[in-house]
Design a protein around this motif. Structure first.
Motif, PDB file in Angstrom:
ATOM      1  N   THR A  49       0.835  -1.195   0.000  1.00  0.00           N
ATOM      2  CA  THR A  49       0.000   0.000   0.000  1.00  0.00           C
ATOM      3  C   THR A  49       0.873   1.249   0.000  1.00  0.00           C
ATOM      4  OG1 THR A  49      -1.689  -1.176   1.284  1.00  0.00           O
ATOM      5  CG2 THR A  49      -1.851   1.233   1.192  1.00  0.00           C
ATOM      6  N   LEU A  50       0.544   2.167  -0.875  1.00  0.00           N
ATOM      7  CA  LEU A  50       1.227   3.460  -0.949  1.00  0.00           C
ATOM      8  C   LEU A  50       0.305   4.527  -0.390  1.00  0.00           C
ATOM      9  CD1 LEU A  50       3.457   5.415  -2.019  1.00  0.00           C
ATOM     10  CD2 LEU A  50       2.148   5.501  -4.162  1.00  0.00           C
ATOM     11  N   LEU A  51       0.761   5.213   0.648  1.00  0.00           N
ATOM     12  CA  LEU A  51       0.060   6.383   1.176  1.00  0.00           C
ATOM     13  C   LEU A  51       0.774   7.608   0.625  1.00  0.00           C
ATOM     14  CD1 LEU A  51      -0.756   4.108   3.190  1.00  0.00           C
ATOM     15  CD2 LEU A  51      -0.717   5.827   4.992  1.00  0.00           C
ATOM     16  N   THR A  52       0.047   8.487  -0.026  1.00  0.00           N
ATOM     17  CA  THR A  52       0.690   9.666  -0.590  1.00  0.00           C
ATOM     18  C   THR A  52      -0.264  10.839  -0.695  1.00  0.00           C
ATOM     19  OG1 THR A  52       1.947  10.539  -2.482  1.00  0.00           O
ATOM     20  CG2 THR A  52       0.203   8.948  -2.971  1.00  0.00           C
ATOM     21  N   PHE A  53       0.306  12.025  -0.601  1.00  0.00           N
ATOM     22  CA  PHE A  53      -0.466  13.236  -0.864  1.00  0.00           C
ATOM     23  C   PHE A  53      -0.639  13.378  -2.374  1.00  0.00           C
ATOM     24  CE2 PHE A  53       3.961  14.395  -1.101  1.00  0.00           C
ATOM     25  CZ  PHE A  53       4.043  15.390  -2.064  1.00  0.00           C
ATOM     26  N   VAL A  54      -1.600  14.190  -2.776  1.00  0.00           N
ATOM     27  CA  VAL A  54      -1.803  14.502  -4.188  1.00  0.00           C
ATOM     28  C   VAL A  54      -1.176  15.871  -4.428  1.00  0.00           C
ATOM     29  CG1 VAL A  54      -3.464  14.783  -6.051  1.00  0.00           C
ATOM     30  CG2 VAL A  54      -3.947  13.177  -4.182  1.00  0.00           C
ATOM     31  N   SER A  55      -0.180  15.918  -5.282  1.00  0.00           N
ATOM     32  CA  SER A  55       0.634  17.118  -5.428  1.00  0.00           C
ATOM     33  C   SER A  55      -0.125  18.300  -6.018  1.00  0.00           C
ATOM     34  CB  SER A  55       1.856  16.815  -6.288  1.00  0.00           C
ATOM     35  OG  SER A  55       1.473  16.269  -7.538  1.00  0.00           O
ATOM     36  N   THR A  56       0.245  19.499  -5.547  1.00  0.00           N
ATOM     37  CA  THR A  56      -0.195  20.748  -6.152  1.00  0.00           C
ATOM     38  C   THR A  56       0.893  21.187  -7.129  1.00  0.00           C
ATOM     39  OG1 THR A  56       0.844  22.107  -4.436  1.00  0.00           O
ATOM     40  CG2 THR A  56      -1.415  21.381  -4.041  1.00  0.00           C
ATOM     41  N   GLU A  57       0.694  22.321  -7.793  1.00  0.00           N
ATOM     42  CA  GLU A  57       1.612  22.713  -8.869  1.00  0.00           C
ATOM     43  C   GLU A  57       3.007  23.079  -8.384  1.00  0.00           C
ATOM     44  OE1 GLU A  57       0.151  27.388  -9.242  1.00  0.00           O
ATOM     45  OE2 GLU A  57      -0.310  25.954 -10.828  1.00  0.00           O
ATOM     46  N   ILE A  58       3.175  23.441  -7.102  1.00  0.00           N
ATOM     47  CA  ILE A  58       4.519  23.790  -6.628  1.00  0.00           C
ATOM     48  C   ILE A  58       5.186  22.632  -5.882  1.00  0.00           C
ATOM     49  CG2 ILE A  58       3.970  26.248  -6.456  1.00  0.00           C
ATOM     50  CD1 ILE A  58       3.987  25.869  -3.367  1.00  0.00           C
ATOM     51  N   GLU A  59       4.516  21.497  -5.783  1.00  0.00           N
ATOM     52  CA  GLU A  59       5.075  20.364  -5.058  1.00  0.00           C
ATOM     53  C   GLU A  59       5.692  19.348  -6.014  1.00  0.00           C
ATOM     54  OE1 GLU A  59       2.420  19.894  -1.084  1.00  0.00           O
ATOM     55  OE2 GLU A  59       1.384  19.412  -2.946  1.00  0.00           O
ATOM     56  N   VAL A  60       6.545  18.492  -5.465  1.00  0.00           N
ATOM     57  CA  VAL A  60       7.065  17.366  -6.243  1.00  0.00           C
ATOM     58  C   VAL A  60       5.878  16.539  -6.725  1.00  0.00           C
ATOM     59  CG1 VAL A  60       8.464  15.278  -6.188  1.00  0.00           C
ATOM     60  CG2 VAL A  60       9.198  17.295  -4.893  1.00  0.00           C
ATOM     61  N   ASP A  61       5.868  16.241  -8.018  1.00  0.00           N
ATOM     62  CA  ASP A  61       4.730  15.526  -8.612  1.00  0.00           C
ATOM     63  C   ASP A  61       4.546  14.142  -7.993  1.00  0.00           C
ATOM     64  OD1 ASP A  61       2.663  14.886 -10.607  1.00  0.00           O
ATOM     65  OD2 ASP A  61       4.185  13.505 -11.365  1.00  0.00           O
ATOM     66  N   THR A  62       3.322  13.854  -7.563  1.00  0.00           N
ATOM     67  CA  THR A  62       2.993  12.499  -7.100  1.00  0.00           C
ATOM     68  C   THR A  62       1.937  11.840  -7.978  1.00  0.00           C
ATOM     69  OG1 THR A  62       1.250  13.317  -5.608  1.00  0.00           O
ATOM     70  CG2 THR A  62       3.482  13.082  -4.679  1.00  0.00           C
ATOM     71  N   ARG A  63       1.387  12.572  -8.906  1.00  0.00           N
ATOM     72  CA  ARG A  63       0.283  12.018  -9.700  1.00  0.00           C
ATOM     73  C   ARG A  63       0.762  10.901 -10.616  1.00  0.00           C
ATOM     74  NH1 ARG A  63      -3.859  17.074 -10.483  1.00  0.00           N
ATOM     75  NH2 ARG A  63      -3.159  18.242  -8.661  1.00  0.00           N
ATOM     76  N   THR A  64       1.957  11.065 -11.169  1.00  0.00           N
ATOM     77  CA  THR A  64       2.524  10.000 -11.995  1.00  0.00           C
ATOM     78  C   THR A  64       2.846   8.788 -11.131  1.00  0.00           C
ATOM     79  OG1 THR A  64       3.487  11.645 -13.480  1.00  0.00           O
ATOM     80  CG2 THR A  64       4.325   9.402 -13.653  1.00  0.00           C
ATOM     81  N   LEU A  65       3.367   9.030  -9.934  1.00  0.00           N
ATOM     82  CA  LEU A  65       3.662   7.938  -9.007  1.00  0.00           C
ATOM     83  C   LEU A  65       2.389   7.177  -8.647  1.00  0.00           C
ATOM     84  CD1 LEU A  65       5.856   6.587  -7.195  1.00  0.00           C
ATOM     85  CD2 LEU A  65       5.178   8.190  -5.404  1.00  0.00           C
ATOM     86  N   ILE A  66       1.308   7.904  -8.404  1.00  0.00           N
ATOM     87  CA  ILE A  66       0.026   7.271  -8.080  1.00  0.00           C
ATOM     88  C   ILE A  66      -0.442   6.385  -9.230  1.00  0.00           C
ATOM     89  CG2 ILE A  66      -2.444   7.748  -7.746  1.00  0.00           C
ATOM     90  CD1 ILE A  66      -1.569  10.246  -6.122  1.00  0.00           C
ATOM     91  N   ALA A  67      -0.402   6.925 -10.441  1.00  0.00           N
ATOM     92  CA  ALA A  67      -0.857   6.169 -11.613  1.00  0.00           C
ATOM     93  C   ALA A  67      -0.005   4.919 -11.817  1.00  0.00           C
ATOM     94  CB  ALA A  67      -0.808   7.053 -12.851  1.00  0.00           C
ATOM     95  N   ASP A  68       1.307   5.055 -11.658  1.00  0.00           N
ATOM     96  CA  ASP A  68       2.200   3.905 -11.822  1.00  0.00           C
ATOM     97  C   ASP A  68       1.945   2.844 -10.763  1.00  0.00           C
ATOM     98  OD1 ASP A  68       3.338   5.138 -13.974  1.00  0.00           O
ATOM     99  OD2 ASP A  68       5.245   5.617 -12.996  1.00  0.00           O
ATOM    100  N   ALA A  69       1.753   3.286  -9.510  1.00  0.00           N
ATOM    101  CA  ALA A  69       1.507   2.340  -8.421  1.00  0.00           C
ATOM    102  C   ALA A  69       0.218   1.556  -8.652  1.00  0.00           C
ATOM    103  CB  ALA A  69       1.438   3.082  -7.091  1.00  0.00           C
ATOM    104  N   LEU A  70      -0.815   2.237  -9.111  1.00  0.00           N
ATOM    105  CA  LEU A  70      -2.079   1.545  -9.399  1.00  0.00           C
ATOM    106  C   LEU A  70      -1.900   0.535 -10.526  1.00  0.00           C
ATOM    107  CD1 LEU A  70      -4.522   4.582  -9.118  1.00  0.00           C
ATOM    108  CD2 LEU A  70      -4.470   2.588  -7.605  1.00  0.00           C
TER     109      LEU A  70
END
Length: 201
Positions: A49-70
């Protein structure tokens, strides 16, 4: 002695502006490097299980990480702030479509569609921060949501941050919780890695 609230406010403004000034192509390169380093970690590879925040525009991107993990078959859980409190819960999502803007405009899960995660066994948590120091302490946004959650979370905590937002030492309080690993676009730093990967809730 400087008031710690003024100290932190000035630092937040500094690191927010630094991130806003980062050229988009540089941010993209840094985000990709950080994501690859996270994905290379054995703690991440072994996590169910990956627990992660969903990045805003000034944060390190996590959306790609989320998609890859799924795509890899991992469970992915993202936080939702609890109304009237400074606490948050994590909900399992099937895609980014399960999210909608909510607290401070951040994308959060819809509890009507998503399942509340209560068992954190075999998980890792990606922790946001405007800045981190070399001991793993973070400068957050000042609301205290993550501090409260991390105080009861014992599996591996991974801070992701741009190397330009690393500093030698941040003032921190007795209730602040350091991450175990720091990942930047340039390096990985082990701070305090638990001996046991799994943990009971």
């Amino acid at each position: 002695m400087t008031d710690i609230r003024i100290y932190k406010t000035n630092l937040r403004n500094k690191y927010k502006q630094l991130r806003r000034d980062m050229p988009p192509n540089v941010k993209l390169q840094h985000d990709e490097s950080i994501r690859r380093r996270v994905q290379s970690l054995y703690q991440y590879k072994n996590a169910k299980t990956l627990l992660t925040f969903v990045s805003t525009e000034i944060e390190v991107d996590t959306r790609t990480l989320i998609a890859d993990a799924l795509r890899q078959g991992k469970q992915v859980a993202v936080p939702r702030c609890i109304d009237g409190t400074r606490e948050m819960e994590f909900y399992l999502i099937d895609s980014l479509d399960d999210l909608a803007p909510r607290t401070f405009g951040v994308l959060e899960p819809d509890p009507g569609k998503c399942v509340l995660l209560t068992d954190f066994t075999d998980s890792v948590c990606i922790v946001p921060g405007l800045a981190f120091d070399f001991a793993g302490y973070r400068l957050g946004y000042g609301k205290g949501y993550y501090d409260r959650f991390l105080s009861g979370y014992t599996p591996t905590k991974i801070g992701i941050v741009y190397s330009s937002c690393m500093t030698q030492r941040l003032q921190h309080g007795r209730y602040d919780v350091a991450v175990n690993l720091l990942v930047t676009e340039k390096y990985l730093r082990k701070v305090n890695v638990p001996n046991r990967f799994s943990s009971r809730r």
